[in-house]
Design a protein around this motif. Structure first.
Motif, PDB file in Angstrom:
ATOM      1  N   SER A   1     -19.008   5.724 -10.895  1.00  0.00           N
ATOM      2  CA  SER A   1     -19.518   6.986 -10.359  1.00  0.00           C
ATOM      3  C   SER A   1     -18.374   7.948 -10.054  1.00  0.00           C
ATOM      4  O   SER A   1     -18.576   9.164  -9.976  1.00  0.00           O
ATOM      5  CB  SER A   1     -20.337   6.728  -9.093  1.00  0.00           C
ATOM      6  OG  SER A   1     -19.508   6.344  -8.002  1.00  0.00           O
ATOM      7  N   VAL A   2     -17.175   7.399  -9.902  1.00  0.00           N
ATOM      8  CA  VAL A   2     -15.980   8.206  -9.646  1.00  0.00           C
ATOM      9  C   VAL A   2     -15.137   8.341 -10.908  1.00  0.00           C
ATOM     10  O   VAL A   2     -14.658   9.427 -11.241  1.00  0.00           O
ATOM     11  CB  VAL A   2     -15.138   7.574  -8.515  1.00  0.00           C
ATOM     12  CG1 VAL A   2     -13.844   8.357  -8.285  1.00  0.00           C
ATOM     13  CG2 VAL A   2     -15.948   7.484  -7.235  1.00  0.00           C
ATOM     14  N   ARG A   3     -14.943   7.236 -11.618  1.00  0.00           N
ATOM     15  CA  ARG A   3     -14.135   7.254 -12.848  1.00  0.00           C
ATOM     16  C   ARG A   3     -14.817   6.401 -13.912  1.00  0.00           C
ATOM     17  O   ARG A   3     -14.653   5.188 -13.946  1.00  0.00           O
ATOM     18  CB  ARG A   3     -12.716   6.730 -12.589  1.00  0.00           C
ATOM     19  CG  ARG A   3     -11.758   6.998 -13.757  1.00  0.00           C
ATOM     20  CD  ARG A   3     -10.448   6.252 -13.626  1.00  0.00           C
ATOM     21  NE  ARG A   3     -10.556   4.838 -13.928  1.00  0.00           N
ATOM     22  CZ  ARG A   3     -10.524   4.308 -15.153  1.00  0.00           C
ATOM     23  NH1 ARG A   3     -10.442   5.101 -16.211  1.00  0.00           N
ATOM     24  NH2 ARG A   3     -10.618   3.003 -15.329  1.00  0.00           N
ATOM     25  N   PRO A   4     -15.578   7.006 -14.806  1.00  0.00           N
ATOM     26  CA  PRO A   4     -16.234   6.234 -15.863  1.00  0.00           C
ATOM     27  C   PRO A   4     -15.205   5.555 -16.768  1.00  0.00           C
ATOM     28  O   PRO A   4     -14.133   6.105 -17.044  1.00  0.00           O
ATOM     29  CB  PRO A   4     -17.032   7.296 -16.632  1.00  0.00           C
ATOM     30  CG  PRO A   4     -17.202   8.426 -15.660  1.00  0.00           C
ATOM     31  CD  PRO A   4     -15.962   8.429 -14.825  1.00  0.00           C
ATOM     32  N   LEU A   5     -15.528   4.363 -17.229  1.00  0.00           N
ATOM     33  CA  LEU A   5     -14.647   3.645 -18.133  1.00  0.00           C
ATOM     34  C   LEU A   5     -14.658   4.285 -19.520  1.00  0.00           C
ATOM     35  O   LEU A   5     -15.686   4.787 -19.995  1.00  0.00           O
ATOM     36  CB  LEU A   5     -15.078   2.183 -18.255  1.00  0.00           C
ATOM     37  CG  LEU A   5     -15.045   1.336 -16.983  1.00  0.00           C
ATOM     38  CD1 LEU A   5     -15.400  -0.117 -17.315  1.00  0.00           C
ATOM     39  CD2 LEU A   5     -13.697   1.405 -16.288  1.00  0.00           C
ATOM     40  N   THR A   6     -13.506   4.272 -20.165  1.00  0.00           N
ATOM     41  CA  THR A   6     -13.412   4.773 -21.529  1.00  0.00           C
ATOM     42  C   THR A   6     -14.006   3.750 -22.508  1.00  0.00           C
ATOM     43  O   THR A   6     -14.267   2.597 -22.147  1.00  0.00           O
ATOM     44  CB  THR A   6     -11.946   5.026 -21.910  1.00  0.00           C
ATOM     45  OG1 THR A   6     -11.254   3.763 -21.960  1.00  0.00           O
ATOM     46  CG2 THR A   6     -11.265   5.940 -20.902  1.00  0.00           C
TER      47      THR A   6
END
Length: 325
Positions: free
Chosen positions: A267-272
């Motif tokens: 929700s803060v940093r989506p995975l690549t």
């Protein structure tokens, strides 16, 4: 947080009174747990008010290596991430010498560890871990994770003589798989930056705000950054997931806890895309790292007060489980 270098209040009272503005030392007590440094609760009194800090004497890290960890904590604290902040003495220093070894004093975070976390604890940790990663993007210093691949390669030959044939096969085959993974194009594209690399349940505190149960828990903060380094953020997330999201058998995943952690992180940093593809191998890398470390501490221990080496079989079983994903 064992005690390799014992100290008494008389060893530090004059130093604290002369070089700091935190009052007089009233007590210093060794902290049980952990296996790397000598750690103490440091109690002081200033103008009739009791205060508490954490004093660490570093047993393996050198004075040249330590500024990275201490300055990272300062950077994150200044960015609003709840981490211990190193104390600055009257001379503007955050790194000191005590009994001939490097030492530091940091603020003490509020709360207690939740060793049997609920879904909300996993979610709070996932969210804050992502915020910590992003907060460290403008941290100007870099230092490799000192317990990564090169350390595994150096350490495994020292512990192989102590293992069964089955363990030797598992360990050497997994090392070969990780060497291939670390040299892959996918691995090279994984985002990286300052990482905690040891965010176990006992390195996180939750503050209950006076409640008698966990219903009012808020995150008190992350601590023990002395395994931190510049590493792939996915490795940091894998280390965290492997400890926070265990099923009752202590080796497989509890899927609801894992979903809570991962959804909050993303929700803060989506995975690549590369991170999603690399997740199973990185979970294995995280299990391998701590299996090697536990084997090293178990079979080649150092003398220390209050030191109880952890059972290496926990991460051996976890690695076997992760290989099935």
């Amino acid at each position: 947080m064992a005690v390799f270098t014992p100290i008494e209040p008389s060893d530090i009272s004059d130093w604290i009174a002369t070089d700091f503005e935190i009052g007089q030392v009233t007590d210093v007590r060794g902290i049980q747990g952990g296996i790397e440094n000598s750690n103490f609760f440091l109690d002081t009194e200033l103008d009739g008010k009791a205060q508490q800090f954490v004093l660490t004497i570093f047993e393996r890290l050198s004075a040249a290596q330590l500024p990275y960890y201490l300055e990272l904590m300062c950077h994150l604290a200044d960015k609003g991430i709840p981490v211990p902040k190193p104390l600055v003495d009257k001379h503007g220093q955050i790194l000191f010498s005590l009994k001939g070894k490097p030492a530091a004093i940091v603020s003490k975070l509020p709360g207690l560890s939740r060793l049997e976390p609920q879904l909300k604890h996993c979610a709070m940790v996932g969210e804050m871990l992502a915020k910590m990663h992003l907060a460290g993007t403008d941290f100007i210093h870099t230092q490799e994770n000192l317990r990564s691949l090169s350390w595994w390669q150096h350490t495994i030959p020292q512990i192989l003589p102590h293992l069964s044939d089955t363990q030797k096969t598992l360990l050497t085959k997994e090392l070969a798989a990780q060497e291939h993974f670390f040299s892959s194009a996918n691995y090279a594209q994984l985002p990286q930056g300052a990482s905690h690399c040891d965010l176990f349940r006992d390195n996180v505190l939750f503050d209950s705000k006076g409640a008698s149960d966990t219903s009012q828990d808020v995150l008190g903060g992350f601590f023990d950054f002395y395994f931190a380094g510049t590493d792939k953020w996915l490795f940091d997330l894998a280390v965290t997931a492997n400890d926070w999201c265990l099923a009752d058998n202590k080796q497989d995943f509890n899927p609801t806890h894992l979903n809570a952690l991962m959804e909050a992180y993303q929700s803060v940093r989506p995975l690549t895309k590369q991170e999603q593809q690399s997740w199973p191998l990185m979970l294995r890398a995280a299990a391998l790292r701590f299996w090697i470390s536990r084997l090293w501490d178990f079979y080649l221990p150092r003398d220390a007060q209050m030191l109880t080496p952890h059972d290496p079989r926990h991460f051996e079983n976890m690695l076997i489980s992760r290989k099935t994903l």
